[in-house]
Design a protein around this motif. Sequence first.
Motif, short mmCIF file in Angstrom:
data_model
loop_
_atom_site.label_atom_id
_atom_site.label_comp_id
_atom_site.label_asym_id
_atom_site.label_seq_id
_atom_site.Cartn_x
_atom_site.Cartn_y
_atom_site.Cartn_z
N ASP A 1 0.81 -1.22 0.00
CA ASP A 1 0.00 0.00 0.00
C ASP A 1 0.85 1.27 0.00
N GLY A 2 1.97 1.24 -0.72
CA GLY A 2 2.82 2.43 -0.83
C GLY A 2 3.81 2.62 0.30
N PHE A 3 3.91 1.65 1.22
CA PHE A 3 4.84 1.75 2.35
C PHE A 3 5.80 0.56 2.35
N THR A 4 6.95 0.77 2.96
CA THR A 4 7.91 -0.30 3.19
C THR A 4 7.87 -0.63 4.67
N ILE A 5 7.63 -1.90 4.99
CA ILE A 5 7.30 -2.30 6.35
C ILE A 5 8.20 -3.44 6.79
N SER A 6 8.66 -3.37 8.04
CA SER A 6 9.37 -4.50 8.65
C SER A 6 8.68 -4.85 9.96
N PHE A 7 8.81 -6.13 10.36
CA PHE A 7 8.15 -6.62 11.56
C PHE A 7 9.17 -7.13 12.56
N TRP A 8 8.93 -6.80 13.85
CA TRP A 8 9.89 -7.07 14.91
C TRP A 8 9.20 -7.68 16.12
N SER A 9 9.98 -8.39 16.93
CA SER A 9 9.45 -8.93 18.18
C SER A 9 9.18 -7.78 19.15
N TYR A 10 8.09 -7.89 19.87
CA TYR A 10 7.75 -6.88 20.86
C TYR A 10 8.45 -7.19 22.17
N VAL A 11 9.11 -6.19 22.73
CA VAL A 11 9.72 -6.29 24.06
C VAL A 11 9.00 -5.29 24.95
N GLU A 12 8.36 -5.80 25.99
CA GLU A 12 7.64 -4.91 26.91
C GLU A 12 8.63 -4.14 27.77
N PRO A 13 8.61 -2.81 27.70
CA PRO A 13 9.57 -2.03 28.50
C PRO A 13 9.18 -2.02 29.97
N ASP A 14 10.18 -1.93 30.81
CA ASP A 14 9.98 -1.78 32.25
C ASP A 14 9.85 -0.29 32.52
N PRO A 15 8.67 0.20 32.88
CA PRO A 15 8.48 1.65 33.04
C PRO A 15 9.25 2.24 34.21
N ASP A 16 9.75 1.40 35.08
CA ASP A 16 10.46 1.90 36.26
C ASP A 16 11.97 1.93 36.08
N ARG A 17 12.45 1.56 34.90
CA ARG A 17 13.90 1.51 34.69
C ARG A 17 14.26 2.17 33.37
N THR A 18 15.31 2.96 33.42
CA THR A 18 15.81 3.67 32.24
C THR A 18 17.31 3.48 32.15
N ALA A 19 17.79 3.22 30.95
CA ALA A 19 19.23 3.04 30.76
C ALA A 19 19.96 4.36 30.96
N SER A 20 21.08 4.32 31.66
CA SER A 20 21.93 5.49 31.87
C SER A 20 22.99 5.57 30.77
N THR A 21 23.64 6.71 30.67
CA THR A 21 24.74 6.83 29.72
C THR A 21 25.82 5.81 30.01
N ASP A 22 26.06 5.53 31.29
CA ASP A 22 27.05 4.52 31.65
C ASP A 22 26.63 3.14 31.15
N ASP A 23 25.32 2.84 31.20
CA ASP A 23 24.83 1.56 30.65
C ASP A 23 25.15 1.47 29.16
N TYR A 24 24.84 2.55 28.44
CA TYR A 24 25.12 2.56 27.00
C TYR A 24 26.60 2.35 26.72
N ALA A 25 27.44 3.11 27.42
CA ALA A 25 28.87 3.02 27.17
C ALA A 25 29.40 1.63 27.48
N ALA A 26 28.95 1.06 28.58
CA ALA A 26 29.41 -0.28 28.96
C ALA A 26 28.96 -1.33 27.96
N MET A 27 27.69 -1.27 27.54
CA MET A 27 27.16 -2.29 26.64
C MET A 27 27.71 -2.15 25.23
#
Length: 308
Positions: free
Chosen positions: A109-135
Amino acid sequence: MSTLDELRQRLPPWHDETSSRAVDAAVGLARSHGLRVEEPTVLADVVSVVVHLRPAPVVARIPTHLTELRQPIADWLRREIDVTTFLAGQGAPVITPSGELPPGPHEHDGFTISFWSYVEPDPDRTASTDDYAAMLVDLHSVLREYPGNLPLLAPVANEVPLGLAALDRARGVLTDSEIDQLRSAADRLRPWWEAPSGDLQPLHGDVHTETLIHGRDGLVWCDFEDACLGPREWDLSMLFWSDPEAVARHHNPDPDRMRALSELRALHLALSVVAFHTSVPHVDGWEEGVRVFLSTLGTDAGSVPASG
């Protein structure tokens, strides 16, 4: 607050009739593959629509305004699927292409679409910059073994020339001195995206504060559409803006390369906003986004070391 976070607060959501048609296209395509979709829920809508096809554990990603800059967009989505499939096979923590139906990319229908597994986010946890750098240490280690071909700094090579070509149409909104600053920065930084020196490796390509999702079982990477070859400092650049100490602690980057790639990232984002404005002119406040990134660019010819 990071520079990108500041920009996102200034720019309004871009939901429009195109977004609604994109959701309808994804739902229709998923149902044609036998997927039960009862309550499609939009998770994000800026230059692509991301929609959870509830109750199925599937997320559809549909580039909308992004297609104005990236053609053919299917090539970008195919790289994303290929890279994440490889990473998942190596045990890396990534959101995987869907196993409920073919992940695509599909044309519908005129769009390019990809499908992915859903991961439910934990609303009480957020990644820190240190998490990003370490991972990123582990992610880069696994990416070095990726056997496929990736373009050199694909987002820069694509969007910077488009933004430069659009600058004349931005006169009257951006000042002459701001336009000159962008052109001067592009001239200074050109060697860093055309022929960067030193070690190059496969990269995530677009690491920012929303590319790690804190799921119930821990942190997982997402959004590999910009996967490319380049200096690892490209992936570190926006983390460096937020927390240079975290970047130094986990990566110990070369200071000159880090400074150059941080400027290149700011230039890329500024010119991407300029190019988007010419394609999606109804979005107000875009020039403030450009100015956020302009403030991080050097203004003298010696501010960035030579690539060679």
